[in-house]
Design a protein around this motif. Structure first.
Motif, PDB file in Angstrom:
ATOM      1  N   LEU A 184       0.814  -1.209   0.000  1.00 56.95           N
ATOM      2  CA  LEU A 184       0.000   0.000   0.000  1.00 56.95           C
ATOM      3  C   LEU A 184       0.847   1.259   0.000  1.00 56.95           C
ATOM      4  O   LEU A 184       0.472   2.280  -0.595  1.00 56.95           O
ATOM      5  N   SER A 185       1.996   1.199   0.658  1.00 58.34           N
ATOM      6  CA  SER A 185       2.900   2.351   0.642  1.00 58.34           C
ATOM      7  C   SER A 185       3.371   2.635  -0.780  1.00 58.34           C
ATOM      8  O   SER A 185       3.407   3.793  -1.222  1.00 58.34           O
ATOM      9  N   SER A 186       3.713   1.574  -1.523  1.00 59.34           N
ATOM     10  CA  SER A 186       4.175   1.769  -2.900  1.00 59.34           C
ATOM     11  C   SER A 186       3.046   2.300  -3.783  1.00 59.34           C
ATOM     12  O   SER A 186       3.282   3.103  -4.696  1.00 59.34           O
ATOM     13  N   LEU A 187       1.827   1.887  -3.504  1.00 55.75           N
ATOM     14  CA  LEU A 187       0.696   2.374  -4.293  1.00 55.75           C
ATOM     15  C   LEU A 187       0.363   3.829  -3.973  1.00 55.75           C
ATOM     16  O   LEU A 187      -0.237   4.530  -4.790  1.00 55.75           O
ATOM     17  N   SER A 188       0.756   4.286  -2.804  1.00 58.16           N
ATOM     18  CA  SER A 188       0.485   5.680  -2.434  1.00 58.16           C
ATOM     19  C   SER A 188       1.496   6.645  -3.030  1.00 58.16           C
ATOM     20  O   SER A 188       1.321   7.866  -2.950  1.00 58.16           O
ATOM     21  N   GLU A 189       2.552   6.121  -3.638  1.00 61.42           N
ATOM     22  CA  GLU A 189       3.638   6.952  -4.161  1.00 61.42           C
ATOM     23  C   GLU A 189       3.688   6.949  -5.683  1.00 61.42           C
ATOM     24  O   GLU A 189       4.735   7.175  -6.283  1.00 61.42           O
ATOM     25  N   GLN A 190       2.566   6.714  -6.326  1.00 64.89           N
ATOM     26  CA  GLN A 190       2.517   6.634  -7.781  1.00 64.89           C
ATOM     27  C   GLN A 190       2.635   8.003  -8.445  1.00 64.89           C
ATOM     28  O   GLN A 190       2.166   9.016  -7.911  1.00 64.89           O
ATOM     29  N   THR A 191       3.258   8.027  -9.612  1.00 64.85           N
ATOM     30  CA  THR A 191       3.315   9.255 -10.400  1.00 64.85           C
ATOM     31  C   THR A 191       1.977   9.538 -11.069  1.00 64.85           C
ATOM     32  O   THR A 191       1.721  10.677 -11.486  1.00 64.85           O
ATOM     33  N   TYR A 192       1.133   8.542 -11.182  1.00 69.03           N
ATOM     34  CA  TYR A 192      -0.206   8.711 -11.741  1.00 69.03           C
ATOM     35  C   TYR A 192      -1.008   9.603 -10.787  1.00 69.03           C
ATOM     36  O   TYR A 192      -0.902   9.470  -9.560  1.00 69.03           O
ATOM     37  N   PRO A 245       6.667  -0.256  -8.567  1.00 68.56           N
ATOM     38  CA  PRO A 245       7.446   0.976  -8.768  1.00 68.56           C
ATOM     39  C   PRO A 245       6.524   2.182  -8.893  1.00 68.56           C
ATOM     40  O   PRO A 245       5.322   2.052  -9.182  1.00 68.56           O
ATOM     41  N   ALA A 246       7.076   3.358  -8.696  1.00 70.81           N
ATOM     42  CA  ALA A 246       6.272   4.582  -8.704  1.00 70.81           C
ATOM     43  C   ALA A 246       5.588   4.825 -10.040  1.00 70.81           C
ATOM     44  O   ALA A 246       4.542   5.476 -10.092  1.00 70.81           O
ATOM     45  N   THR A 247       6.149   4.324 -11.107  1.00 69.85           N
ATOM     46  CA  THR A 247       5.581   4.547 -12.448  1.00 69.85           C
ATOM     47  C   THR A 247       4.676   3.406 -12.885  1.00 69.85           C
ATOM     48  O   THR A 247       4.266   3.356 -14.049  1.00 69.85           O
ATOM     49  N   TRP A 248       4.354   2.496 -11.979  1.00 68.99           N
ATOM     50  CA  TRP A 248       3.641   1.257 -12.341  1.00 68.99           C
ATOM     51  C   TRP A 248       2.319   1.533 -13.048  1.00 68.99           C
ATOM     52  O   TRP A 248       2.091   1.052 -14.166  1.00 68.99           O
ATOM     53  N   PRO A 298       8.801  -5.817 -20.030  1.00 61.89           N
ATOM     54  CA  PRO A 298       9.858  -6.224 -19.095  1.00 61.89           C
ATOM     55  C   PRO A 298      10.404  -5.078 -18.266  1.00 61.89           C
ATOM     56  O   PRO A 298      11.056  -5.309 -17.240  1.00 61.89           O
ATOM     57  N   ALA A 299      10.131  -3.839 -18.665  1.00 61.71           N
ATOM     58  CA  ALA A 299      10.684  -2.688 -17.953  1.00 61.71           C
ATOM     59  C   ALA A 299       9.885  -2.340 -16.700  1.00 61.71           C
ATOM     60  O   ALA A 299      10.360  -1.587 -15.853  1.00 61.71           O
ATOM     61  N   THR A 300       8.680  -2.879 -16.572  1.00 56.96           N
ATOM     62  CA  THR A 300       7.828  -2.525 -15.432  1.00 56.96           C
ATOM     63  C   THR A 300       7.665  -3.753 -14.545  1.00 56.96           C
ATOM     64  O   THR A 300       6.708  -4.518 -14.667  1.00 56.96           O
ATOM     65  N   ALA A 301       8.630  -3.929 -13.649  1.00 59.10           N
ATOM     66  CA  ALA A 301       8.651  -5.095 -12.765  1.00 59.10           C
ATOM     67  C   ALA A 301       8.165  -4.708 -11.373  1.00 59.10           C
ATOM     68  O   ALA A 301       8.369  -3.580 -10.929  1.00 59.10           O
ATOM     69  N   VAL A 302       7.516  -5.646 -10.704  1.00 57.22           N
ATOM     70  CA  VAL A 302       7.161  -5.452  -9.299  1.00 57.22           C
ATOM     71  C   VAL A 302       8.128  -6.265  -8.441  1.00 57.22           C
ATOM     72  O   VAL A 302       8.675  -7.275  -8.880  1.00 57.22           O
ATOM     73  N   SER A 303       8.340  -5.795  -7.220  1.00 63.71           N
ATOM     74  CA  SER A 303       9.125  -6.564  -6.246  1.00 63.71           C
ATOM     75  C   SER A 303       8.184  -7.548  -5.553  1.00 63.71           C
ATOM     76  O   SER A 303       7.071  -7.187  -5.178  1.00 63.71           O
TER      77      SER A 303
END
Length: 327
Positions: A18-26, A89-92, A200-205
């Protein structure tokens, strides 16, 4: 845009998600986050309450049922999924939405990408991630195997996917399916001619197996689920899925033949073939990790093939053809 996070007893990891989803560039006012819980008994709900996310419970629900609840609740033009042991990632969102909006192929109904270990995960988990990046560790599935270009594929992992919401007007996940629910759903879509873009450039951890025990259990669970799904459809959904079981059966027959002949012949040939596969995979993993732990690859491959093969056989002979076991 609606982002759905399916969770179950994930208090230890869902905060990262949820922290990663709160930091999106969208733009934040253009997407919502929906957490759908399968009936957790830990502090998952308390953790979720610390974030700007709606929390919904499907008591005792399978992963498929939870995904469908998320779809039913979603209000966006696109529906994204990631899992509660992942971080994006922030650009996900922006990257996947851009891919969908620029698509020229009308059969493409979604876009996804790979999943990789967290940078601070234990060395064993990183080793598993590198192994899955080889063709012998992943069977070539795009979400794990190293693919270096955008391409059209039949399936992607549901921990890293954005769908055009229109596809859910006539298609849904199967409520009865737990493990392998994405493979089952995407097989049905593929049979109707739909495809996904793999970026392949948009990977999740993704937190992968941290020890040999969890690695063994997960592979056995995957094998069992895949066999049951394929029993249901009467089709080979993953070309490689029966190979470990066939290898186990072939190895057993080879050993019996050698015992009967009282002269080793077939088993040494099989051992040499496995060593060749292991050597190739070990080399690939070492190039990726630059760690002496790559020497454990033959052991991991053996455990993976045996556990997956045993699970696949269990799924074939199970009296209940529905893959409802929870991972």
């Amino acid at each position: 845009m609606s982002v759905v996070v399916v969770t179950y007893n994930s208090a230890a990891t869902v905060g990262e998600t949820l922290s990663s989803l709160s930091e999106q560039t969208y733009p934040g006012d253009r997407y919502e986050v929906l957490v759908v819980d399968g009936g957790s008994s830990d502090e998952t709900e308390a953790v979720v309450s610390e974030y700007d996310a709606a929390f919904h419970v499907v008591e005792g629900g399978s992963i498929g049922a939870c995904r469908n609840r998320g779809v039913a609740l979603a209000t966006g033009e696109y529906v994204a999924f990631t899992d509660s042991d992942c971080a994006v990632p922030a650009t996900w969102i922006a990257a996947h939405v851009d891919r969908l909006e620029d698509r020229e192929d009308e059969t493409v109904v979604g876009v996804g990408g790979p999943n990789r270990p967290f940078p601070d995960d234990p060395p064993f988990a990183k080793l598993v991630g590198s192994l899955q990046g080889t063709v012998f560790g992943s069977g070539g599935s795009p979400q794990s195997h190293a693919i270096d270009e955008v391409r059209t594929v039949r399936s992607v992992a549901a921990c890293n996917v954005v769908y055009d919401a229109a596809v859910f007007e006539s298609h849904r996940y199967d409520d009865a399916v737990n493990v392998g629910e994405d493979a089952e759903f995407h097989h049905r879509l593929a049979e109707e001619g739909y495809r996904f873009l793999f970026d392949p450039a948009t990977a999740v951890s993704h937190h992968l197996s941290a020890d040999l025990g969890s690695f063994s259990r997960k592979n056995r669970s995957y094998g069992r689920a895949m066999a049951r799904i394929q029993r249901r459809h009467g089709a080979l959904i993953r070309w490689y899925s029966p190979l470990p079981s066939l290898a186990l059966g072939g190895g057993t027959l080879a050993a019996l033949a050698d015992v009967r002949r009282r002269k080793p012949r077939y088993v040494p040939l099989l051992a040499l073939a496995f060593l060749a596969v292991s050597a190739y995979a070990t080399r690939q993993v070492y190039r990726d990790r630059r760690s002496p732990l790559a020497l454990l690859v033959p052991l991991l491959l053996a455990v993976q093939y045996v556990c997956y093969g045993v699970g696949f056989l269990e799924g074939l002979i199970a009296s209940d053809p529905e893959p409802t076991d929870r991972s």
